[in-house]
Motif scaffolding. Structure first.
Motif, PDB file in Angstrom:
ATOM      1  N   LEU B  33      -7.764  10.938  77.859  1.00  0.00           N
ATOM      2  CA  LEU B  33      -6.954  12.123  78.138  1.00  0.00           C
ATOM      3  C   LEU B  33      -6.628  12.195  79.625  1.00  0.00           C
ATOM      4  CD1 LEU B  33      -9.059  14.691  76.071  1.00  0.00           C
ATOM      5  CD2 LEU B  33      -6.779  13.844  75.474  1.00  0.00           C
ATOM      6  N   GLN B  34      -5.416  12.612  79.939  1.00  0.00           N
ATOM      7  CA  GLN B  34      -5.023  12.836  81.326  1.00  0.00           C
ATOM      8  C   GLN B  34      -5.008  14.351  81.556  1.00  0.00           C
ATOM      9  OE1 GLN B  34      -4.196  10.984  84.163  1.00  0.00           O
ATOM     10  NE2 GLN B  34      -4.110  13.058  84.995  1.00  0.00           N
ATOM     11  N   TYR B  35      -5.827  14.818  82.496  1.00  0.00           N
ATOM     12  CA  TYR B  35      -5.836  16.247  82.742  1.00  0.00           C
ATOM     13  C   TYR B  35      -4.535  16.662  83.415  1.00  0.00           C
ATOM     14  CZ  TYR B  35      -7.313  20.928  83.669  1.00  0.00           C
ATOM     15  OH  TYR B  35      -7.376  22.295  83.675  1.00  0.00           O
ATOM     16  N   LYS B  97       0.226   8.329  77.248  1.00  0.00           N
ATOM     17  CA  LYS B  97      -1.055   9.000  77.529  1.00  0.00           C
ATOM     18  C   LYS B  97      -1.027  10.423  77.007  1.00  0.00           C
ATOM     19  CE  LYS B  97      -1.653   6.703  81.891  1.00  0.00           C
ATOM     20  NZ  LYS B  97      -1.208   7.033  83.232  1.00  0.00           N
ATOM     21  N   ASP B  98      -2.150  10.881  76.464  1.00  0.00           N
ATOM     22  CA  ASP B  98      -2.277  12.278  76.075  1.00  0.00           C
ATOM     23  C   ASP B  98      -2.510  13.128  77.310  1.00  0.00           C
ATOM     24  OD1 ASP B  98      -2.108  11.576  73.411  1.00  0.00           O
ATOM     25  OD2 ASP B  98      -4.279  11.395  73.182  1.00  0.00           O
ATOM     26  N   VAL B  99      -1.935  14.321  77.292  1.00  0.00           N
ATOM     27  CA  VAL B  99      -2.157  15.271  78.384  1.00  0.00           C
ATOM     28  C   VAL B  99      -3.018  16.416  77.863  1.00  0.00           C
ATOM     29  CG1 VAL B  99      -1.067  16.867  80.004  1.00  0.00           C
ATOM     30  CG2 VAL B  99       0.029  14.675  79.486  1.00  0.00           C
ATOM     31  N   PHE B 100      -3.977  16.827  78.678  1.00  0.00           N
ATOM     32  CA  PHE B 100      -4.886  17.901  78.275  1.00  0.00           C
ATOM     33  C   PHE B 100      -4.764  19.043  79.276  1.00  0.00           C
ATOM     34  CE2 PHE B 100      -8.856  20.157  77.787  1.00  0.00           C
ATOM     35  CZ  PHE B 100      -9.079  20.093  76.425  1.00  0.00           C
ATOM     36  N   LEU B 101      -4.538  20.230  78.731  1.00  0.00           N
ATOM     37  CA  LEU B 101      -4.342  21.412  79.566  1.00  0.00           C
ATOM     38  C   LEU B 101      -5.337  22.475  79.130  1.00  0.00           C
ATOM     39  CD1 LEU B 101      -2.490  22.962  81.585  1.00  0.00           C
ATOM     40  CD2 LEU B 101      -0.941  23.404  79.679  1.00  0.00           C
ATOM     41  N   GLU B 102      -6.092  23.028  80.091  1.00  0.00           N
ATOM     42  CA  GLU B 102      -7.028  24.113  79.776  1.00  0.00           C
ATOM     43  C   GLU B 102      -6.491  25.350  80.480  1.00  0.00           C
ATOM     44  OE1 GLU B 102     -10.409  24.470  82.226  1.00  0.00           O
ATOM     45  OE2 GLU B 102     -10.144  26.551  81.620  1.00  0.00           O
ATOM     46  N   ILE B 103      -6.320  26.452  79.746  1.00  0.00           N
ATOM     47  CA  ILE B 103      -5.523  27.538  80.277  1.00  0.00           C
ATOM     48  C   ILE B 103      -5.832  28.851  79.564  1.00  0.00           C
ATOM     49  CG2 ILE B 103      -3.611  27.117  78.658  1.00  0.00           C
ATOM     50  CD1 ILE B 103      -1.689  27.539  80.995  1.00  0.00           C
ATOM     51  N   GLU B 104      -5.518  29.967  80.238  1.00  0.00           N
ATOM     52  CA  GLU B 104      -5.692  31.290  79.637  1.00  0.00           C
ATOM     53  C   GLU B 104      -4.753  31.473  78.437  1.00  0.00           C
ATOM     54  OE1 GLU B 104      -8.008  33.413  80.747  1.00  0.00           O
ATOM     55  OE2 GLU B 104      -8.527  31.907  82.240  1.00  0.00           O
TER      56      GLU B 104
END
Lengths: 206, 206
Positions: B33-35, B97-104
């Protein structure tokens, strides 16, 4: 806590792709999956137990089941019936256990018709050459038979559209891991669990 | 071989549920995963690098990006803009590449609107008591603030309906495993891959 219902997983794919091998490798791992037990009209062989290896039935019983829609799929093979009993599947799911069924493409399409809420996984050959090799290497086939089976396999691949997932059987271990991931992620699907999670949280507030 | 496009995964959930902790634990494992790298108008801190920690921009540049729909989501926080650049996400996905997003939750809903083909994962508290404990244990909050944040969290839980998956954060390791399973199984979804698999098989026949 949260009330969990089981899920029916159906593994299928073209002739020669290695469904049985992958299924065996999957069940050699630690698993909570319950392998689906078929009904049959053939006589029990030595050591086979009713309700473990098969549900053994008389021909007229099975014909009655077919008539009353009690089989998710069925086929006749060398003069005997084989099929998947709806009641056994539904009872096992109601107990919170997942049911796993490995089956030919035609059977899987019957199950899909009768039990669309199942999760349908298509095992895919890494290449046509590899599929041909696997068919040839079964050893018992003439050249004509191999050609026919390869043609049938190509037609079966066209039926992939009816499935939810496609898993390449390049390496057995990798295919097994992908199936395990599908099983786990299906239990996280929002539409399956959101309502019960919310209820559990609300009952929390008392 | 088969042309593989990346997938955008968005991890979100109510305030206090532990999104950051789970994301960190996930990236401590071996992962492809690519942040997702955010843009910001705040000044770089010591050791922060443009294109690694953030994309640093001037305020008028970001306002221009907002105006031209170049951010998948954005928010203003303590006088600075923060946001997710569409171009960076799309380029990374195009590289496979997969993108990973952590968010409200609010940001995730914006992303969903602008990029509905993403996979949206809702991190769910094991119980309301536990969520309250986690909010209280941040330590810096007054009783009123805790009550408000808990109310906000309950409203955020209502927004679960917009998500594809729900992952309970009962144990961090378990939550991480479930997210990994979702990532792997999404790459097996028939509608994503069936066409390319078929093409690969046909080009095989030459």
């Amino acid at each position: 806590m949260i009330d969990k219902k089981g899920i029916l997983f159906v593994l299928s794919g073209p002739s020669g792709v290695g469904k049985g091998t992958v299924r065996k490798a999957l069940f050699e791992k630690e698993t909570d999956l319950q392998y689906s037990i078929s009904i049959t009209t053939r006589k029990p062989r030595n050591g086979e137990t009713h309700g473990v290896d098969y549900f053994f039935h008389e021909k007229d019983e099975v014909e009655n089941m077919i008539e009353h829609g009690e089989l998710l799929e069925w086929a006749e093979y060398v003069g005997n019936y084989y099929g998947t009993p709806r009641r056994y599947v539904e009872q096992t799911l109601a107990e919170g256990k997942d049911v796993f069924l490995e089956i030919e493409v035609q059977g899987a399409l019957q199950v899909k018709e009768n039990f669309p809420e199942g999760v349908f996984i298509f095992l895919f050959p890494p290449s046509l050459d590899e599929l041909k090799n696997r068919i040839v290497n079964r050893g018992t086939e003439t050249e004509d038979l191999v050609r026919n089976r390869l043609l049938a396999a190509k037609e079966e691949i066209e039926m992939m559209e009816a499935y939810d997932y496609v898993v390449v059987n390049d390496e057995i271990d990798q295919a097994v891991k992908r199936i395990q991931a599908i099983v786990q992620s299906e239990h996280c699907k929002r539409e399956r669990i959101a309502e019960e999670y919310k209820k559990a949280l609300e009952s929390d507030e008392s």
